[in-house]
Design a protein around this motif. Structure first.
Motif, PDB file in Angstrom:
ATOM      1  N   LYS A   1      63.422  29.396  21.513  1.00  0.00           N
ATOM      2  CA  LYS A   1      62.349  30.400  21.517  1.00  0.00           C
ATOM      3  C   LYS A   1      61.200  29.973  22.431  1.00  0.00           C
ATOM      4  N   GLU A   2      60.827  28.710  22.356  1.00  0.00           N
ATOM      5  CA  GLU A   2      59.787  28.148  23.215  1.00  0.00           C
ATOM      6  C   GLU A   2      60.433  26.981  23.958  1.00  0.00           C
ATOM      7  N   ILE A   3      61.004  27.265  25.085  1.00  0.00           N
ATOM      8  CA  ILE A   3      61.832  26.311  25.815  1.00  0.00           C
ATOM      9  C   ILE A   3      61.081  25.008  26.070  1.00  0.00           C
ATOM     10  N   GLY A   4      61.720  23.901  25.679  1.00  0.00           N
ATOM     11  CA  GLY A   4      61.149  22.573  25.879  1.00  0.00           C
ATOM     12  C   GLY A   4      60.239  22.098  24.766  1.00  0.00           C
ATOM     13  N   TYR A   5      59.789  23.007  23.913  1.00  0.00           N
ATOM     14  CA  TYR A   5      58.927  22.637  22.803  1.00  0.00           C
ATOM     15  C   TYR A   5      59.784  22.142  21.637  1.00  0.00           C
ATOM     16  N   TYR A   6      59.219  21.264  20.812  1.00  0.00           N
ATOM     17  CA  TYR A   6      59.958  20.614  19.736  1.00  0.00           C
ATOM     18  C   TYR A   6      59.656  21.216  18.373  1.00  0.00           C
ATOM     19  N   ARG A   7      60.676  21.259  17.539  1.00  0.00           N
ATOM     20  CA  ARG A   7      60.533  21.437  16.089  1.00  0.00           C
ATOM     21  C   ARG A   7      61.057  20.150  15.469  1.00  0.00           C
ATOM     22  N   ILE A   8      60.404  19.699  14.437  1.00  0.00           N
ATOM     23  CA  ILE A   8      60.705  18.414  13.815  1.00  0.00           C
ATOM     24  C   ILE A   8      61.452  18.628  12.504  1.00  0.00           C
TER      25      ILE A   8
END
Length: 116
Positions: free
Chosen positions: A86-93
């Protein structure tokens, strides 16, 4: 608040700052259902997470469009975080990897990744 976390064997460690985490999210896509992880509702920019990897332990799994990157430890097998589609390159932990968080007590929402 500063949060710290790791895989089980601690070859992958990470640290990030966020407001108090009081809930999480689960995704219903084919891989997330099988992982069963409770994730952060928010995403983190790469500059906002400090990741330390020992002995080249970080492995990545992608599928379908190969945009989302699911990261795990190739030593202990624990899924630590992913880079979002959904947010390319951003992380979910994976909140189960974060010290001081008891995922069994957190309410959560469902992200409809199966519809993507």
């Amino acid at each position: 608040m500063i949060y710290k976390g790791s895989c089980h064997c601690a070859k992958i460690q990470f640290e990030f700052t966020s407001p108090l985490i009081e809930n999480g999210t689960r995704c219903n896509c084919t891989i997330c259902v099988r992982k069963g992880a409770l994730m952060t509702e928010f995403t983190l920019a790469p500059k906002d997470i400090n990741i330390s990897i020992k002995d080249n332990a970080l492995s990545t799994y992608t599928f379908a469009s190969h945009v989302a990157k699911h990261h795990f430890c190739n030593n202990c097998g624990v899924y630590t975080f992913h880079q979002s589609m959904k947010e390319i390159g951003y992380y979910r932990i994976n909140l189960g990897c974060v010290e001081t968080i008891d995922t069994s007590t957190l309410p959560f929402s469902i992200y409809d990744g199966a519809s993507i």
